[in-house]
Design an enzyme around this catalytic site. Structure first.
Site, PDB file in Angstrom:
ATOM      1  N   SER A 125     -34.849 -39.107 -25.496  1.00 12.84           N
ATOM      2  CA  SER A 125     -35.250 -39.828 -24.225  1.00 12.84           C
ATOM      3  C   SER A 125     -36.719 -39.402 -23.557  1.00 12.84           C
ATOM      4  O   SER A 125     -35.319 -37.967 -23.186  1.00 12.84           O
ATOM      5  CB  SER A 125     -33.947 -40.580 -23.676  1.00 12.84           C
ATOM      6  N   GLU A 179     -26.918 -34.206 -18.280  1.00 10.28           N
ATOM      7  CA  GLU A 179     -27.799 -34.277 -16.588  1.00 10.28           C
ATOM      8  C   GLU A 179     -26.943 -34.375 -15.538  1.00 10.28           C
ATOM      9  O   GLU A 179     -28.227 -34.467 -14.609  1.00 10.28           O
ATOM     10  CB  GLU A 179     -29.520 -35.079 -17.504  1.00 10.28           C
ATOM     11  N   TYR A 226     -25.018 -38.022 -15.100  1.00  9.30           N
ATOM     12  CA  TYR A 226     -25.158 -38.762 -14.426  1.00  9.30           C
ATOM     13  C   TYR A 226     -23.900 -39.763 -14.120  1.00  9.30           C
ATOM     14  O   TYR A 226     -23.622 -38.753 -14.449  1.00  9.30           O
ATOM     15  CB  TYR A 226     -26.574 -40.051 -15.459  1.00  9.30           C
ATOM     16  N   ARG A 269     -24.759 -39.181 -25.400  1.00 11.45           N
ATOM     17  CA  ARG A 269     -25.258 -37.599 -25.344  1.00 11.45           C
ATOM     18  C   ARG A 269     -24.716 -36.588 -23.882  1.00 11.45           C
ATOM     19  O   ARG A 269     -24.368 -37.114 -22.847  1.00 11.45           O
ATOM     20  CB  ARG A 269     -26.884 -37.948 -24.491  1.00 11.45           C
ATOM     21  N   HIS A 307     -29.677 -31.623 -13.554  1.00  5.72           N
ATOM     22  CA  HIS A 307     -30.510 -32.128 -12.583  1.00  5.72           C
ATOM     23  C   HIS A 307     -30.630 -31.074 -11.248  1.00  5.72           C
ATOM     24  O   HIS A 307     -31.904 -30.324 -11.759  1.00  5.72           O
ATOM     25  CB  HIS A 307     -31.424 -33.628 -12.384  1.00  5.72           C
ATOM     26  N   GLU A 308     -29.111 -30.843 -10.926  1.00  2.00           N
ATOM     27  CA  GLU A 308     -29.478 -30.308 -10.017  1.00  2.00           C
ATOM     28  C   GLU A 308     -29.282 -28.745 -10.193  1.00  2.00           C
ATOM     29  O   GLU A 308     -29.131 -27.962  -9.260  1.00  2.00           O
ATOM     30  CB  GLU A 308     -28.488 -30.835  -9.036  1.00  2.00           C
ATOM     31  N   TRP A 313     -39.233 -24.195  -8.736  1.00  2.00           N
ATOM     32  CA  TRP A 313     -38.444 -24.012  -7.808  1.00  2.00           C
ATOM     33  C   TRP A 313     -37.778 -22.774  -8.936  1.00  2.00           C
ATOM     34  O   TRP A 313     -37.474 -21.703  -8.840  1.00  2.00           O
ATOM     35  CB  TRP A 313     -36.557 -25.107  -8.015  1.00  2.00           C
ATOM     36  N   GLY A 361     -62.678 -26.805 -14.691  1.00  2.00           N
ATOM     37  CA  GLY A 361     -63.165 -26.134 -13.133  1.00  2.00           C
ATOM     38  C   GLY A 361     -64.414 -26.550 -12.674  1.00  2.00           C
ATOM     39  O   GLY A 361     -64.506 -26.580 -11.531  1.00  2.00           O
ATOM     40  N   ALA A 387     -55.636 -27.555 -15.956  1.00  2.00           N
ATOM     41  CA  ALA A 387     -55.529 -27.314 -17.103  1.00  2.00           C
ATOM     42  C   ALA A 387     -55.107 -29.552 -17.262  1.00  2.00           C
ATOM     43  O   ALA A 387     -55.785 -29.654 -18.691  1.00  2.00           O
ATOM     44  CB  ALA A 387     -54.587 -26.888 -18.007  1.00  2.00           C
TER      45      ALA A 387
END
Length: 677
Positions: A27, A167, A169, A217, A255-256, A582, A654, A663
């Site tokens: 996904s 993840e 959720y 999942r 995700h966190e 991060w 560039g 890129a």
């Protein structure tokens, strides 16, 4: 034709249906899912991957109800009116013999909309709204919403559904103590925390019957405080199997989580051993995922019995024909995912259509079309960086006669600098891919050739694409011509650097150079997996009893003392990629890089670098000063607007705009101009 990848290509019998090989397109939210009028584009996108040979496709997340939306009015499947657009997708996939599952995703507290709900009213650190705690009635209603969504998906022609339980959720929020602080039958021990997910599987199976794939999942490694242990993960996996799932898919990290799981610095197949541990305890086929991007890696995982299938999402954005190329022993032609996230996940989190840095046609199959030309032209491309290689190979594939001029002894441009940065070894693959395409498409490559306009006119080119790229911008202060002042390009090409370093400029290049200088010169690349896990605090024990598989991180002492400086007063690294920036900031912080902002550069002396910060002068006693203060375009070959030329000139990459090394834009501009001429 015999192939070295027999396990990848082996069919998988699920009893009531057979998957033609072991490759799953995982996904990946593109943004096309959320609006019915984009479904013809979504159908073309999935249809291309089915044509490319993938055995099973899983869509981006579709919500079972309004509370589950990721975004306001996000993709939802809860009325029969939703069937028609989805049938476009399922038909496009089935036409090429692949199967497709619709992923049902309830965002829980991760939703960017005010209706968010969760197991407990604890706000997520990565989304703006505090969730309301779900009542028992809401939980029971949501179970029925999942079942209804699966039933409608079946009517739309899907071969099954995937239930998103990882993840971070909603279902992951219920299964983990990290969010679930309930004391009723939906909280407490793992048997209660997993009840919601298990009841959803039972309800879907009762609604759709036995001959319908249900994939779950499951988070096999939470990587968050108060996350599950491996014993708890296995308990959930067994219960899901008993409830009626057909396939068990791997999710890694929330995700966190403050551990990277998919960026390019994560070693290939870094988490597969956790999947293999769960596989020992269930009999349904198990799917491995995360940072698996080339056939060699996938084949070994399957051959060693660590998983039954391999899930890849981004690698199939990068190359829709990954499976067919593998099957016909053309692995060197695979356009490899470099795990940069710049055009896929970064776009998704900015509510933009996802695509791919190395493949700008991803999710643009109906718009960026490479048609064979009816009028072949003589085309010159000046500059062998990624913009020039993109333009040259697309133009040649369309039937034009293309000559690529490169002033140095090799193609690759700025990617030749990026590939030596620790964690960016995958950039080698992009250069390899383009070199193969140059040869395969018949581009005439002239290395060590600095061409001028007179020569181009003399050779009679019809079209000239200027992709001459950039050069580093020089530092212009007193003493900046001293030998201890180096450009980033000189450093990445191997110029000697002292033990104390000031890096001027904290954009992407400044961060890359700092990471490059933190590591010993002879450190093996890519970073060994055990060392990477130790540095990021990932428990190497596959039977981990630590919460979420975390342990204290251990970081080697940096080999240099580094100052990273910028003129702006904003936080350093604020302009880096949303999903990867991060990681770079954390790396420098862990290695004690001193970051200064609001810096004015005064002069260079034998003692070091004089700067002004907050109205006060100070001396940084450094041995080397590395300049990462931007770039300047190289465009002298371009004619002025008043000059008359025989050829038509175009400028890309560039050379066109040196504001940042981009890129993604360079490769797209090369492809777009080559598609038009």
């Amino acid at each position: 034709m015999t192939t070295r990848y027999a396990n990848i290509l082996k069919p998988l019998d699920l009893g009531f249906t057979t998957l033609k090989n072991r490759v799953v397109m995982g996904s990946m939210h593109t943004g096309l899912e959320d609006r019915f009028y984009n479904y013809p584009k979504l159908a073309a996108y999935f249809g291309e991957r089915a044509k490319g040979g993938v055995g099973l496709i899983i869509t981006g997340g579709i919500s079972p109800n309004r509370q589950g939306w990721l975004l306001p009015a996000g993709g939802t499947m809860n009325t029969l009116g939703d069937v028609a657009p989805h049938r476009l997708v399922t038909h496009a996939v089935h036409k090429h013999g692949a199967k497709i599952l619709m992923q049902i995703l309830h965002s829980g507290r991760y939703g960017y909309q005010p209706f968010v709900v969760s197991a407990s009213p604890i706000k997520s650190p990565i989304s703006p709204f505090k969730p309301r705690q779900m009542s028992e009635k809401q939980i029971l209603d949501t179970i029925q919403d999942y079942a209804a969504t699966a039933s409608i998906a079946k009517k739309a022609g899907y071969d099954g559904v995937e239930i998103m339980g990882s993840e971070g959720y909603l279902l992951n929020q219920f299964m983990s103590r990290h969010v679930n602080q309930r004391t009723d039958q939906w909280g407490g021990e793992i048997e209660n925390r997993m009840r919601f997910a298990v009841e959803i599987v039972k309800a879907i199976r009762a609604k759709v019957g036995e001959k319908f794939i249900i994939c779950f999942r499951l988070s096999m490694l939470d990587l968050v405080h108060d996350g599950n242990t491996m014993n708890e993960v296995i308990t959930v996996a067994k219960a899901l199997e008993e409830a009626g799932i057909t396939l068990l898919n791997t999710g890694i990290g929330w995700h966190e989580a403050r551990v990277p799981t998919i960026v390019t610095s994560v070693p290939r197949a870094a988490f597969v051993d956790y999947t293999a541990e769960v596989k020992k305890h269930v009999s349904v086929p198990v799917i491995a995922s995360n940072r698996i991007n080339m056939p060699e890696t996938a084949e070994v995982i399957l051959a060693e019995g660590k998983a039954d299938m391999i899930q890849m999402a981004r690698p199939l954005l990068a190359d829709a024909f990954w499976v067919n190329k593998t099957a016909t022993n053309r692995v060197d032609e695979i356009n490899t995912c470099i795990a940069c996230n710049q055009a896929c996940l970064d776009h998704t989190f900015k509510n933009k259509r996802a695509t791919c840095l190395v493949n700008p046609r991803a999710a643009y199959e109906t718009e960026l079309v490479y048609l064979k030309t009816k009028k072949p032209k003589k085309v010159a491309v000046v500059g062998g960086g990624v913009a020039g290689m993109s333009a040259a190979t697309v133009a040649a594939s369309r039937g034009h006669q293309v000559t690529l001029f490169e002033a140095t002894n090799d193609v690759g441009g700025q990617f030749n600098l990026a590939k030596v940065v620790p964690g960016k070894e995958e950039f080698h693959e992009t250069i390899r891919y383009f070199k193969v395409q140059i040869e395969r498409t018949g581009v005439e490559l002239r290395l060590n050739t600095k061409v001028n306009r007179e020569q181009l006119e003399r050779e009679g080119f019809d079209e000239v694409i200027v992709a001459t790229g950039v050069v580093p911008r020089a530092l212009k202060i007193e003493g900046s011509d001293a030998p201890q002042v180096l450009s980033y390009a000189e450093v990445l090409r191997g110029a000697p650097v002292g033990q104390k370093v000031a890096v001027i400029g904290a954009g992407g290049i400044g961060f890359d150079v700092s990471e490059f200088l933190l590591k010993p010169e002879h450190q093996p690349q890519p970073q060994p997996l055990a060392e990477w896990k130790r540095e990021w605090g990932v428990d190497p024990d596959v039977q981990y009893v630590s919460e979420g598989g975390l342990q204290p991180a251990e970081v080697d002492h940096p080999v240099r003392e580094i100052y990273l400086l910028q003129r702006k007063t904003t936080p350093l690294g604020i302009g880096l990629g949303k999903t990867s920036g991060w990681v770079h900031r954390a790396q420098l912080k862990k290695h004690h890089v001193k970051m200064l902002r609001g810096v004015q550069y005064k002069s260079v002396s034998d003692e070091g670098l004089w700067i002004e910060v907050g109205g006060h002068d100070q001396l940084l006693r450094v041995d080397t000063i590395v300049v990462c203060a931007g770039q300047e375009s190289v465009k002298e070959i371009m004619p002025s607007e008043t000059e008359t030329t025989l050829a038509k000139y175009h400028i890309i990459g560039g050379a066109k705009l040196a504001a940042e090394l981009d890129a993604k834009r360079a490769i797209r501009e090369g492809a777009e101009i080559a598609a038009k001429i």
